[in-house]
Design a protein around this motif. Structure first.
Motif, PDB file in Angstrom:
ATOM      1  N   ALA A  26     -43.591  17.337 -52.811  1.00 43.94           N
ATOM      2  CA  ALA A  26     -44.113  16.731 -51.698  1.00 43.94           C
ATOM      3  C   ALA A  26     -43.533  16.810 -50.511  1.00 43.94           C
ATOM      4  CB  ALA A  26     -44.442  15.473 -52.500  1.00 43.94           C
ATOM      5  N   HIS A  27     -41.871  17.203 -50.665  1.00 41.37           N
ATOM      6  CA  HIS A  27     -42.071  17.033 -48.987  1.00 41.37           C
ATOM      7  C   HIS A  27     -40.871  18.105 -48.960  1.00 41.37           C
ATOM      8  CE1 HIS A  27     -43.427  13.831 -48.026  1.00 41.37           C
ATOM      9  NE2 HIS A  27     -43.448  13.074 -49.185  1.00 41.37           N
ATOM     10  N   THR A  54     -46.182  18.111 -37.210  1.00 44.71           N
ATOM     11  CA  THR A  54     -44.316  17.710 -36.771  1.00 44.71           C
ATOM     12  C   THR A  54     -44.404  16.642 -38.001  1.00 44.71           C
ATOM     13  OG1 THR A  54     -44.659  16.979 -33.997  1.00 44.71           O
ATOM     14  CG2 THR A  54     -43.942  15.440 -35.752  1.00 44.71           C
ATOM     15  N   GLY A  55     -42.838  16.630 -38.238  1.00 40.14           N
ATOM     16  CA  GLY A  55     -42.276  16.785 -39.402  1.00 40.14           C
ATOM     17  C   GLY A  55     -41.773  14.627 -39.381  1.00 40.14           C
ATOM     18  N   SER A  56     -41.831  14.213 -40.602  1.00 36.98           N
ATOM     19  CA  SER A  56     -40.734  12.801 -40.535  1.00 36.98           C
ATOM     20  C   SER A  56     -39.123  13.310 -40.298  1.00 36.98           C
ATOM     21  CB  SER A  56     -40.990  11.836 -41.699  1.00 36.98           C
ATOM     22  OG  SER A  56     -39.842  11.521 -41.743  1.00 36.98           O
ATOM     23  N   PRO A  57     -38.340  12.797 -39.492  1.00 40.27           N
ATOM     24  CA  PRO A  57     -36.981  12.635 -39.575  1.00 40.27           C
ATOM     25  C   PRO A  57     -36.289  12.711 -41.100  1.00 40.27           C
ATOM     26  CG  PRO A  57     -37.505  11.636 -36.809  1.00 40.27           C
ATOM     27  CD  PRO A  57     -38.618  11.771 -38.291  1.00 40.27           C
ATOM     28  N   ARG A  59     -38.430  12.418 -43.839  1.00 37.83           N
ATOM     29  CA  ARG A  59     -39.238  12.609 -45.402  1.00 37.83           C
ATOM     30  C   ARG A  59     -38.840  14.692 -45.346  1.00 37.83           C
ATOM     31  NH1 ARG A  59     -39.993   9.505 -48.447  1.00 37.83           N
ATOM     32  NH2 ARG A  59     -40.544   7.653 -48.219  1.00 37.83           N
ATOM     33  N   GLY A  60     -38.483  14.723 -44.026  1.00 39.49           N
ATOM     34  CA  GLY A  60     -38.955  15.673 -43.291  1.00 39.49           C
ATOM     35  C   GLY A  60     -40.146  17.052 -43.530  1.00 39.49           C
TER      36      GLY A  60
END
Ligand SMILES: NC(=O)c1ccc[n+]([C@@H]2O[C@H](COP(=O)([O-])OP(=O)(O)OC[C@H]3O[C@@H](n4cnc5c(N)ncnc54)[C@H](O)[C@@H]3O)[C@@H](O)[C@H]2O)c1
Ligand SMILES: NC(=O)c1ccc[n+]([C@@H]2O[C@H](COP(=O)([O-])OP(=O)(O)OC[C@H]3O[C@@H](n4cnc5c(N)ncnc54)[C@H](O)[C@@H]3O)[C@@H](O)[C@H]2O)c1
Lengths: 212, 212
Positions: A26-27, A54-57, A59-60
DNA sequence: TTCACGCTGTGATTCGTTTCACAAAGACTA
DNA sequence: TAGTCTTTGTGAAACGAATCACAGCGTGAA
């Protein structure tokens, strides 16, 4: 504005992401995507920037969302129909491969000047005599061409394709082909690539084996 | 020390020079060689420097001498024997092409895991079961490998080739392959190249024809 | 609530390659 | 002989891409 090489890597990331999706992942973090794509994490992040995702710091990147974002970026326009010229050894291999390829870039027509090779359907692709090139390219709205003809025929074939409306060419003939400035051309010179590999192989194992 | 891209261009110059030689041309200027090779005159002169050859400011380069100098530079070591793994559509196209190729880089063995495809000779090249890979590569002293197997088999095949002494690889599988640091690998990802062409074609003709 | 952690996004920097620009040199002219 | 022309070889500059390095942020732990 967007670099050649970034587009190439995005295409690689997309394939890796689709594999991850199939595997149920998933990530993904930039360093993981980098390892699976043969480049660095910083490069992945830079390239991803270009797509606007844009990703999340924490979860990636979301695998599905990033794959979607890259797909949208790469294949924004309507499907790009492709024509192949030269139904020889290489051309037939490409046709055999085409059903496995991206459906957004369908191979819809093939041409040859050998009457024995045309007027049939190979792997779902119609084969026409090369005399019908302009007619078919124009009526189908084909914008991408693949040159798999002998070197001697490459330049003239390219000229005909461009006149008929093609704006992107993939050239397998080992020769330089001139195209109008608005046409993008990519050369895949297999002999040259092999000579390069042989050269560096020679450098890395220059000494004969101590073979006695 | 010597760049990847310089080697690639030298290979192109060499082919152009051989064509000129066949056409009976004795001398060539950098700008002429550049035009026929798809690069700039300054680049030609820089690249030629690397081979150590020096032209004359008046006559330019001697076609035969420069071709010889480049050949010596590129193929300094003994002939580099090549093994092909994967006798599928692409593999067979490559075998058909090999007699037309540089005799300094001969294709001497091919491997496949399909028993129906092996134990015969195609275009002068022996086909072996993939079980004999290590044995043949070692006994023949093969240093260059071509990967034309499905992606799933590419990494393991590369590992076996490298263990057996291969130090240069040409990879057609659309997947990243890890090799030891002393091995040179060149990836020819045809799908990626086509996606790149389609992308730029889409940029250059983004608007639908005013088709009414 | 505070802190520490690990990752993203990105300005700044480094690195490699290409291009510029010109001195040096042979050939031809007068 | 002097002068002009054209091209090579190559330092130096410009350019583009990869890499570095870190601020910013959301999370989970205490
Ligand atoms: N086969 C390979 O593995 C390989 C490897 C490297 C490069 N190439 C290059 O790819 C190109 C094709 O290679 P191939 O092995 O398929 O050659 P091939 O001779 O098998 O096929 C060439 C095909 O082009 C057709 N053709 C010739 N002139 C034509 C024209 N004017 N218009 C339309 N069709 C024409 C021929 O009828 C033939 O079917 C060549 O330029 C070759 O150098 C091939
Ligand atoms: N055909 C094309 O035009 C084309 C285009 C782009 C990429 N490729 C890539 O090139 C590779 C080969 O393509 P193809 O079209 O020839 O495929 P193919 O299926 O026709 O041929 C693959 C061959 O590899 C053999 N093989 C499978 N596993 C093996 C193993 N472990 N050891 C040895 N041999 C094994 C199979 O028996 C088969 O003969 C694939 O990775 C493909 O993605 C091919």
């Amino acid at each position: 504005m967007i670099s050649d090489k970034t587009v190439a890597r995005l295409s690689v990331y997309r394939r890796v992401l689709l594999d991850m999706q199939d595997a149920g992942q998933a990530h993904v973090f930039s360093h993981e995507l980098a390892a699976r794509s043969g480049c660095t994490a910083a490069q992945v992040r830079r390239d991803v920037m270009a797509t606007g995702y844009t990703g999340s710091p924490v979860r990636g990147y979301d695998v599905t969302a990033l794959a979607g974002s890259i797909s949208e970026f790469l294949f924004h326009s309507e499907a790009q129909k492709v024509a192949l010229v030269g139904i020889g050894n290489l051309g037939r291999a490409l046709m055999a491969f085409s059903p496995r390829r991206n459906p957004r870039i369908p191979l819809v027509a093939a041409f040859d000047n050998d009457p024995a090779k045309v007027n049939r359907v190979i792997h779902g692709c119609r084969c026409y005599p090369v005399q019908q090139l302009e007619e078919v390219v124009e009526s189908e709205g084909i914008r991408v061409g693949i040159l798999a003809v002998p070197s001697a025929a490459a330049q003239d074939t390219a000229r005909r394709l461009c006149r008929a409306g093609v704006v992107g060419l993939l050239n397998f003939a080992p020769t330089h082909v001139w195209v109008p400035p608005h046409v993008y051309i990519e050369n895949l010179d297999l002999s040259m690539a092999l000579e390069k590999v042989a050269f560096f192989a020679g450098l890395r194992a220059p000494q004969k084996e101590i073979s006695l």
